[in-house]
Design a protein around this motif. Sequence first.
Motif, PDB file in Angstrom:
ATOM      1  N   ARG A  58      56.716  83.213 -46.958  1.00  0.00           N
ATOM      2  CA  ARG A  58      56.428  83.219 -48.424  1.00  0.00           C
ATOM      3  C   ARG A  58      55.496  82.085 -48.796  1.00  0.00           C
ATOM      4  NH1 ARG A  58      62.194  84.363 -51.126  1.00  0.00           N
ATOM      5  NH2 ARG A  58      62.884  82.276 -50.394  1.00  0.00           N
ATOM      6  N   PRO A  59      54.534  82.548 -49.571  1.00  0.00           N
ATOM      7  CA  PRO A  59      53.452  81.610 -50.165  1.00  0.00           C
ATOM      8  C   PRO A  59      54.079  80.414 -50.792  1.00  0.00           C
ATOM      9  CG  PRO A  59      53.195  83.496 -51.319  1.00  0.00           C
ATOM     10  CD  PRO A  59      54.528  83.954 -50.515  1.00  0.00           C
ATOM     11  N   VAL A  60      53.613  79.262 -50.677  1.00  0.00           N
ATOM     12  CA  VAL A  60      54.065  78.174 -51.394  1.00  0.00           C
ATOM     13  C   VAL A  60      53.012  77.589 -51.986  1.00  0.00           C
ATOM     14  CG1 VAL A  60      55.251  76.009 -51.033  1.00  0.00           C
ATOM     15  CG2 VAL A  60      55.980  77.651 -49.575  1.00  0.00           C
ATOM     16  N   PRO A  61      53.216  77.320 -53.317  1.00  0.00           N
ATOM     17  CA  PRO A  61      51.914  76.814 -54.098  1.00  0.00           C
ATOM     18  C   PRO A  61      51.659  75.453 -53.571  1.00  0.00           C
ATOM     19  CG  PRO A  61      53.709  77.517 -55.602  1.00  0.00           C
ATOM     20  CD  PRO A  61      54.138  77.735 -54.169  1.00  0.00           C
ATOM     21  N   ARG A  62      50.348  74.837 -53.620  1.00  0.00           N
ATOM     22  CA  ARG A  62      49.955  73.663 -52.924  1.00  0.00           C
ATOM     23  C   ARG A  62      50.757  72.423 -53.477  1.00  0.00           C
ATOM     24  NH1 ARG A  62      44.265  71.853 -53.081  1.00  0.00           N
ATOM     25  NH2 ARG A  62      43.647  73.428 -54.141  1.00  0.00           N
ATOM     26  N   ALA A  63      51.107  71.799 -52.521  1.00  0.00           N
ATOM     27  CA  ALA A  63      51.913  70.570 -52.921  1.00  0.00           C
ATOM     28  C   ALA A  63      53.182  70.518 -53.274  1.00  0.00           C
ATOM     29  CB  ALA A  63      51.048  69.564 -53.794  1.00  0.00           C
ATOM     30  N   TRP A  64      53.686  71.822 -53.368  1.00  0.00           N
ATOM     31  CA  TRP A  64      54.967  72.376 -53.742  1.00  0.00           C
ATOM     32  C   TRP A  64      56.011  72.332 -52.580  1.00  0.00           C
ATOM     33  CZ3 TRP A  64      56.614  76.314 -58.033  1.00  0.00           C
ATOM     34  CH2 TRP A  64      55.842  76.094 -59.173  1.00  0.00           C
ATOM     35  N   ARG A  65      57.360  71.972 -52.719  1.00  0.00           N
ATOM     36  CA  ARG A  65      57.821  71.682 -51.614  1.00  0.00           C
ATOM     37  C   ARG A  65      58.711  73.209 -51.179  1.00  0.00           C
ATOM     38  NH1 ARG A  65      59.863  66.791 -50.072  1.00  0.00           N
ATOM     39  NH2 ARG A  65      58.317  65.387 -50.756  1.00  0.00           N
ATOM     40  N   LEU A  66      58.844  74.118 -52.314  1.00  0.00           N
ATOM     41  CA  LEU A  66      59.468  75.260 -51.971  1.00  0.00           C
ATOM     42  C   LEU A  66      58.488  76.345 -52.626  1.00  0.00           C
ATOM     43  CD1 LEU A  66      63.282  74.723 -52.917  1.00  0.00           C
ATOM     44  CD2 LEU A  66      62.165  74.769 -50.755  1.00  0.00           C
ATOM     45  N   SER A  67      58.758  77.670 -52.332  1.00  0.00           N
ATOM     46  CA  SER A  67      57.971  78.805 -52.832  1.00  0.00           C
ATOM     47  C   SER A  67      58.521  78.937 -54.324  1.00  0.00           C
ATOM     48  CB  SER A  67      58.194  80.114 -52.101  1.00  0.00           C
ATOM     49  OG  SER A  67      59.571  80.528 -52.093  1.00  0.00           O
ATOM     50  N   ALA A  68      57.781  79.976 -55.281  1.00  0.00           N
ATOM     51  CA  ALA A  68      58.597  79.932 -56.367  1.00  0.00           C
ATOM     52  C   ALA A  68      59.892  80.714 -56.300  1.00  0.00           C
ATOM     53  CB  ALA A  68      57.694  80.657 -57.312  1.00  0.00           C
ATOM     54  N   PRO A  69      59.910  81.641 -55.656  1.00  0.00           N
ATOM     55  CA  PRO A  69      61.357  82.463 -55.590  1.00  0.00           C
ATOM     56  C   PRO A  69      62.404  81.494 -55.003  1.00  0.00           C
ATOM     57  CG  PRO A  69      59.561  83.820 -54.383  1.00  0.00           C
ATOM     58  CD  PRO A  69      58.891  82.429 -54.696  1.00  0.00           C
ATOM     59  N   ALA A  70      61.932  80.746 -54.121  1.00  0.00           N
ATOM     60  CA  ALA A  70      62.971  79.933 -53.494  1.00  0.00           C
ATOM     61  C   ALA A  70      63.452  78.471 -54.605  1.00  0.00           C
ATOM     62  CB  ALA A  70      62.633  78.984 -52.410  1.00  0.00           C
TER      63      ALA A  70
END
Lengths: 369, 903
Positions: A35-47
């Motif tokens: 799943r694509p994870v936004p830059r510098a985020w730990r989790l993807s949006a759904p997660a």
Amino acid sequence: MASDTASAHIQRPPAEQLYADELARLAETDRRLGRPVPRAWRLSAPAGVDFVLGDERQQISEKFVGSRAFVERCVVSLATNRGLMLIGEPGTAKSYLSELLAAAVSGDSTLTVQGSASTTDDAIKYSWNYALLLSEGPSLRSLVPAPVYRGMTQGKIVRFEEITRCPIEVQDTMLSLLSDRVMAVPELDDAHRTVYAAAGFNVIATANTRDRGVNDMSAALKRRFNFETILPIADLGVEMDLVQRQTDQLLAAADVPVRLPRDLTEVLVTTFAELRSGTTKGGAGVERLSTAMSTAEAVSVGVAAGLHAAWFADGRPDGSHVMAGLVGAALKDDKDDRSKLKAYLDKHVKGRRGAAWATFYDARRMLQG
Amino acid sequence: MATITWFGVRHHSVTAALLLRELIAVERFDAVLVEGPSDYNPQVAELGLDHAPPISIYSWTTVQGRPYGAYYPLCEYSPEWQAVRCGLAAGAEVAFIDLPWAELIGFAGEHQQNRFADEGATARFARELCARLGVETFSDAWDELIEIPRVDLATYLERVEVLGRALHGDVADDETAAREEFMAAQVADAVSRHRGGRLLVVTGAAHTAAVRELVEARTPGAGAESEADACGTGEPARARAAEAAGAEAAGAGGPGGCADRAGGAGAGGAAGATAGQGATTGTLSGGAGEGASADGSALRGGVPGDGGVDGGDDAAGATGSGVSLTPTSYAFLDALTGYEAGQPNPGFYHEVWRQRSAAGEGRSVALAMLGTVTRSLRQARQLVSPADLIAVNVTARGLAALRGHREVWRTDLVDGLTASLVKDEVAVGGGQRLHPLVERFHLALRGHDVGRVDPRSSRPPLVVETLAELHAEGLYPPPEGATVRLDLGTEAGLRRSRLLHRLRVLDVPAGTLDAAADLGLGAGSVTGPAGQPGSLVERWTQRWTPQLESTLVVASAYGASLERAVSNRILDDAADVTTDAAAATGLLLRAALAGVDVVGELQHKVVDVIESCADLVQVGTCLRLLMRLFRYDPVLRTTGRADLGQLVDVAFDRLVRLLERLAPVPSGQAADDVVAQVAVAVDVAERLVTRSLPVSALDQALATIHHDQAQEPSVRGGALAGLWLLHPVLARTTASEGGEVDLAQAMSLVTDPASLGDYVAGMIAVSRDVVTRRSEVLASLDADLTGWDEATFLAAVPGLRRAFAALTPREKARVSAGLGTGEGVLRSAVGAAEAHAGAELDALVHAEVVRLGLLAGEVDAAGPAGAGPAGAAPAGSGSSAGGSAGAGLGAAGSEGAVTEVRR
């Protein structure tokens, strides 16, 4: 699933510590599904959404009760160039939700500014170590970063609690930070004078709708936030489960063996819900109290009732303990509210069946004086 | 052998509509059978005319005189609409196959008016499905599974089969069972008519499997040949379907889909996906014997327009049923406005249809709708900056990506708008109401389309006539609302007013009367809320609603033309009036306002009612109104009608009879009412001298009342004034020799001073002239007053006060002037309370003076009987206001205190 961290002695560990294993599991799922994870985020949006709302199949505990669409909006707002403003009545878990979101997105919920009338720029951006400042002059070494400085440089979510309690000029400090994503430190040399926000930086602010008017927000600042209203839990059954679970947890944490019986929880939650909504389950009108009858308040009354029963009674909480908690913790010595509660008891509670309701009603004498 | 393609739909599903359109274009179906009211079948070809959806098939019936109606709404993107239109265009036989609504009313009652609402959407399965998909409503769940992924035909049919079975459940309620039985019979009948043909059956998804199984049961042997086995009937298949439903809920959604959310790989759609169109295509051998009878019942029910319900007078009982096309609007169909259509934001789906049905890839629906919302917000003077729009778009797209939507969908857009633009709590009033801005979003997403029915379609003549008249008079209600002022003094104003009043009689919502014209009829409650006194202008508020035409359709039960329908409706209402004369007159007034001539037909009825009415006030009210209409109506053109004249005679006679036997009435409002009716009776007798009304009977009745010692004084006074007024009338009509009524002498019969005030009040209520013109009345009154002591006078004050309060200032002045000066003056320039206090003070002073012996004991407390003129009165304060108690200060001419009057 609370993880056994080394911080067992900490009274209230932050969400990223408490749920470290869940965060790890969700990150693993993200990797597995690609799943694509936004830059510098730990989790993807759904997660992130799953972390907040819970998901049995992934063994993620339910932490916040709310609609999925609402949490999705919150998570998406954090990925845009606008901050997230959580508004709602006191006790609707605004701060808790902001903590969970910060933990999910940045793995760090500690970059927190607590808004108050005395909050200044220093507490938001940066201040100085004056000894070093005097000896070395302004430098990165003598600069003491505040949460926003750290959030910007580290690319993390910053939480700004009770932003409307700050004077309006202090609130406006956030304007350029949010729109330009840049902070000027004029004291430093050219190379360090401008701090650009790293990817991942954003702000979650909370504001209490009851405090509206203490300090309103400027239109300019409002424009830089997406507003989300946290509504009280509409479903009585869901709220009861939540209150039961949290009360039990808190009593267990206090090493008290007492648990709130189910029928007493029902009395507690029903009373709160009816006094909050202004209608009974049967649809009759109830005078609403000026006190915010929030779920959090119900939990604290439930815990107080449990403690009271454990320490000063036979260990079996009944309606009188709930009443005592309600009078002490919730009513805050408001005369009007006492009178309204009395009217509510006489009009609606009197005829209700069950021992819990009966003992609750019998304890109405506590409302005298 | 007939081949049946079963096509389950959700009403208002864009994808279903698109797939049906393609399917019908490709396959050459011999018959297209659609779930819908089969009593509309005789007119079904009219659906191919040039209509502009949204329109409804409106089905109505009357049960025990009460009309009940139900809508089958059809939008451009409704599968039913596309099936019918494309079927007709392709030359197929098109028919509706559901039970006529009139036969469902026993099941449905009046609560479910929209027959195309989601069925089973509240069932447990639907709730669980929503929970698994993380959405709030079944409508959203459907979007997730069908609309957003833009599924192909095979996937569509497979998913709908699964969803339909789960929604239907194993046990059908009575209504569902009856409907499915009926639909199966219709299909079986079509099979027998189209041997070897190709049939398309379009029903709600929840019914498809059940109807198919019933059809297969009706056509023995069909099961073996049916390819429908692929999808399955029977238990194992059912279990498989239930299992698949779980899979759908968990991981279906096509590319992207909802797979993410479930944490699975999104393989849900793959299992059994090979079951394509063939899966739902069964081959049946024809020759179902039972079909024919079902067909017969399908055509039951009157068809308005061909005279079926135009029963003229016979229709007055309003029985019957019918079905007709009426326009509707998205505002009416929007689920969010509380209507049960189950379709939120219809404008959004319309846009989806527009984009997807256009050749090639259309624009982004969400962007188009964002434009619509922005325009709407800017019209409402809300600031929406480009930066705001960017934020909305970014948030909406982010949400769509998060939710696995391949394009920004309705919920994403609404959420994006809400998150980015609303800077307050989203719920107002404890969560009861939406934020005004959110309401505005929904308003814009609802769409403003208002349907139009092709004028060539057969509609009841009443509908056609009325709509033409409304257009001709410029009174067709605009959707945005309007206020209309109609001056009844002008020809055009009266004509237009009559049209609206006619529709008002028929309960057709063409306009609300906000202010009635003042016709001097004193019957405000009948004509409507009062407007400006003396104004002949009516004010109406108009706003288009879909009920405008549907109520007209229902009203056509009353007659084919507007005038006939209104007359019949009034006559119908008259059946409920038995003894209430005021209500009967109300009917006449309604008829007069509507400009329909029903007096002749109502004559017997009204006569009966008046003659059996025992309520004096009702009869009086009735007489007053009739007299006005008969004699003085400048507006409604009823003056001088012979039949009205006869009604006046009857009402007058009845009033006299009731006065004759008048029992003593209690004081207060009841007495006032009786006096008012005496005034009406005398008034009519005076005004209509040329009609030979039984005036002498009235005279006798009034004399009886006047002499009745037990009667309330005000009523007796009223009767006396009536007698006095009647004298010249009698002199003209009967040449009676009776001398003029001696008012002074009559008044002297009143011995109780406490009653005198009420007595005079009654007189004045009937005729002011008795005090303003007849000096002997005042003289007599003055003499009485002068002769009274304190206590007596005080007892009489309230009544007298009331009596003279009724006079206008000018009349009071005339009374004062008539009394002159010097002999006691009736003047009342101070308030009653003040006068009373002054009198009491006087009495105290007087008593003190007597006690101190200052009056030499010649006057005792019983009163200054025979005391001289005021100036010489032993005691008389100037005025209570002045408070000076000096003896002998009472100045005869001083303004003010009533107390002086008696000196």
